[in-house]
Design a protein around this motif. Structure first.
Motif, short mmCIF file in Angstrom:
data_model
loop_
_atom_site.label_atom_id
_atom_site.label_comp_id
_atom_site.label_asym_id
_atom_site.label_seq_id
_atom_site.Cartn_x
_atom_site.Cartn_y
_atom_site.Cartn_z
N SER A 133 0.91 -1.17 0.02
CA SER A 133 0.08 0.02 -0.08
C SER A 133 0.67 1.25 -0.16
O SER A 133 2.16 1.14 0.36
CB SER A 133 -0.92 0.14 1.11
OG SER A 133 -1.93 -1.18 1.35
N VAL A 134 0.24 2.38 -0.42
CA VAL A 134 0.92 3.66 -0.30
C VAL A 134 0.14 4.56 0.42
O VAL A 134 -1.32 4.44 0.43
CB VAL A 134 1.17 4.15 -1.77
CG1 VAL A 134 2.26 3.45 -2.66
CG2 VAL A 134 0.21 4.51 -2.45
N GLU A 150 5.61 5.07 0.33
CA GLU A 150 5.26 3.73 0.63
C GLU A 150 4.89 3.40 2.01
O GLU A 150 5.26 3.90 2.80
CB GLU A 150 6.35 2.96 0.16
CG GLU A 150 6.53 2.94 -1.47
CD GLU A 150 7.82 1.75 -1.66
OE1 GLU A 150 7.46 0.56 -2.00
OE2 GLU A 150 9.00 2.21 -1.88
N GLY A 151 4.09 2.44 2.09
CA GLY A 151 3.76 2.07 3.49
C GLY A 151 2.43 2.68 3.99
O GLY A 151 1.85 3.84 3.55
N ASN A 155 5.12 5.92 11.12
CA ASN A 155 6.59 6.25 10.38
C ASN A 155 6.44 6.98 9.11
O ASN A 155 6.65 8.02 8.80
CB ASN A 155 7.86 5.52 10.84
CG ASN A 155 8.00 5.65 12.07
OD1 ASN A 155 7.87 6.40 13.06
ND2 ASN A 155 8.89 4.43 12.48
N ASP A 156 5.70 6.19 8.38
CA ASP A 156 5.24 6.24 6.82
C ASP A 156 4.56 7.50 6.60
O ASP A 156 4.81 8.68 5.94
CB ASP A 156 4.87 5.21 6.19
CG ASP A 156 5.45 4.17 5.95
OD1 ASP A 156 6.72 4.23 6.00
OD2 ASP A 156 5.02 2.97 6.06
N CYS A 157 3.44 7.88 7.57
CA CYS A 157 2.60 8.95 7.35
C CYS A 157 3.18 10.11 7.93
O CYS A 157 3.14 11.32 7.50
CB CYS A 157 1.31 8.75 8.36
SG CYS A 157 -0.10 9.68 8.22
N LYS A 158 4.22 10.08 8.91
CA LYS A 158 4.84 11.20 9.58
C LYS A 158 5.74 11.69 8.60
O LYS A 158 5.62 12.95 8.43
CB LYS A 158 5.30 10.85 10.91
CG LYS A 158 6.10 11.78 11.67
CD LYS A 158 6.64 11.46 12.86
CE LYS A 158 7.45 12.66 13.44
NZ LYS A 158 8.22 12.12 14.77
N GLN A 159 6.46 10.91 7.82
CA GLN A 159 7.31 11.17 6.79
C GLN A 159 6.53 11.77 5.78
O GLN A 159 6.99 12.82 5.05
CB GLN A 159 8.28 10.06 6.05
CG GLN A 159 9.08 10.21 5.09
CD GLN A 159 9.33 8.93 4.34
OE1 GLN A 159 9.29 7.92 4.97
NE2 GLN A 159 10.01 9.14 3.20
N SER A 350 7.96 0.03 -10.07
CA SER A 350 8.47 0.67 -9.27
C SER A 350 7.74 1.73 -8.43
O SER A 350 6.82 2.25 -9.33
CB SER A 350 9.84 1.58 -9.98
OG SER A 350 9.25 2.56 -10.57
N PHE A 351 7.91 2.01 -7.40
CA PHE A 351 7.12 2.88 -6.62
C PHE A 351 7.23 4.23 -7.19
O PHE A 351 6.37 5.36 -7.42
CB PHE A 351 7.49 3.10 -4.96
CG PHE A 351 6.91 4.09 -4.09
CD1 PHE A 351 5.31 4.36 -4.07
CD2 PHE A 351 7.80 5.29 -3.85
CE1 PHE A 351 5.18 5.33 -3.49
CE2 PHE A 351 7.41 6.23 -3.25
CZ PHE A 351 5.98 6.39 -3.12
#
Length: 369
Positions: A133-134, A150-151, A155-159, A350-351
């Motif tokens: 998921s993205v 990605e993800g 941490n993914d959302c904060k980034q 690729s992402f």
């Protein structure tokens, strides 16, 4: 030729070092004939950056197309029904199209102004088959995608938030619409401490629809064993808004919804919750919820009870809807466009390519060279 040239890195006047082998750039067609520019590009020796090729005025670094051709290609890609059609019209391969889109997105992001954004939306989108998921960040007012990572972890959302918004922009955000995924809520609380979390009403409706459908499936299975086919082919009626059901189905559904079936009771509970969103003030909506919850929790329908408890646990961030009146409806519309982009491209390996395509078509960027 002048024995000096400008360094492509710092712009300083530097002595000429040598000349590269001939390079070629695709230019706009001339009378339907492919046109190419050929040039032996000089290299200069910079004291800070060593030996570098000078910048040519007709193309960007690492590009094999002139700026005019890239500008035309961007317009064609935006106007064409699919990337495949645009690719054939331009006479390019997929790698060349991807490179043009990547440079266009890079220019657009560099030009994007750090304007005030009041309301954001965060949603996930499937990238590849399976569980890849993205996470997407949306400007709900501007109707655009701000960025993708990605993800879907905390941490993914904060980034995602930190790379898409400047500190000044983050301080100005007042509300963020998202589903009830706890990782997203935690990330928003950390990265946007001044913003209210608004759990998206459409995701809540999806949860209640899932509960109704679970009741229907279990009951239909039990009825089929005794030869009762009343629920056969009725799935759409239980999940659609009643006003959207066509006349042919409406007559059959009128009988089903007033019967003593368990799914009829589950459907009625789901329909009662729809009235929650019609109130003007959170206090009245809270009273409506209390009545609804009392009925749902006594319904003896396990899927309904499970969803009711989940909604109650998130109620404070659901009631913020009446302060900001936002939802991820914009995100859902953009998600449909993203799904079309995926289908036209036959998927992405690729992402990076997936991200560039989303920002190219949905980012609202100024990408022209």
């Amino acid at each position: 030729m002048d024995d000096k040239g400008a360094s492509p890195e710092c712009g300083a006047a530097c002595p000429r070092h040598d000349t590269r082998k001939e390079r070629t750039w695709r230019h706009l067609d001339t009378m339907q004939f492919a046109t190419y520019l050929h040039c032996n590009v000089p290299r200069v020796r910079c004291e800070k950056h060593d030996v570098k090729s000078i910048r040519v005025p007709w193309a960007e670094k690492n590009s094999r197309f002139t700026l005019l051709f890239e500008a035309f290609a961007i317009r064609v890609l935006n106007a064409a029904h699919s990337v495949e059609e645009a690719r054939k019209l331009l006479g390019l391969n997929w790698h060349q199209v991807d490179a043009i889109k990547a440079r266009a997105v890079k220019r657009g992001l560099a030009r994007r102004q750090a304007t005030k954004i009041d309301c954001l939306g965060i949603d996930e989108k499937q990238f590849r088959s399976g569980h890849d998921s993205v996470s997407n960040l949306y400007d709900l007012t501007g109707g655009r995608v701000l960025d993708i990572v990605e993800g879907r972890t905390e941490n993914d959302c904060k980034q995602l938030i930190e790379q898409a918004l400047t500190p000044e922009q983050r301080a100005q955000v007042t509300a963020v619409a998202l589903d009830m995924w706890q990782a997203y809520a935690n990330a928003v609380s950390q990265a946007l401490p001044k913003a209210d979390i608004v759990h998206d009403r459409f995701h809540i409706s999806l949860h209640l629809n899932d509960a109704v459908d679970s009741v229907r499936r279990a009951e239909n299975k039990a009825l089929n064993k005794i030869g009762d086919n009343r629920l056969k082919g009725s799935r759409y009626c239980w999940l659609a808004n009643e006003e959207n059901i066509d006349k042919k189905r409406a007559e059959q559904f009128d009988v089903l919804k007033t019967s003593d079936l368990k799914v009829a009771r589950a459907w009625a509970i789901k329909e009662m919750f729809r009235g929650f969103w019609d109130y003007r003030y959170a206090g009245w909506a809270k009273r409506h919820f209390d009545r609804w919850y009392a009925w749902a929790i006594r319904s003896r329908l396990t899927p309904i009870k499970k969803k009711a408890k989940m909604i109650k646990n998130h109620l404070p961030n659901i009631l913020t809807y009446f302060k900001h009146r936002i939802s991820n409806a914009v995100a859902e519309g953009l998600n449909s466009k993203i799904q079309t982009i995926k289908a036209n491209a036959r998927g992405y390996r690729s992402f990076a390519g997936f991200r560039n395509s989303i920002l190219f078509y949905c980012g609202g960027l100024d990408m022209a060279p």
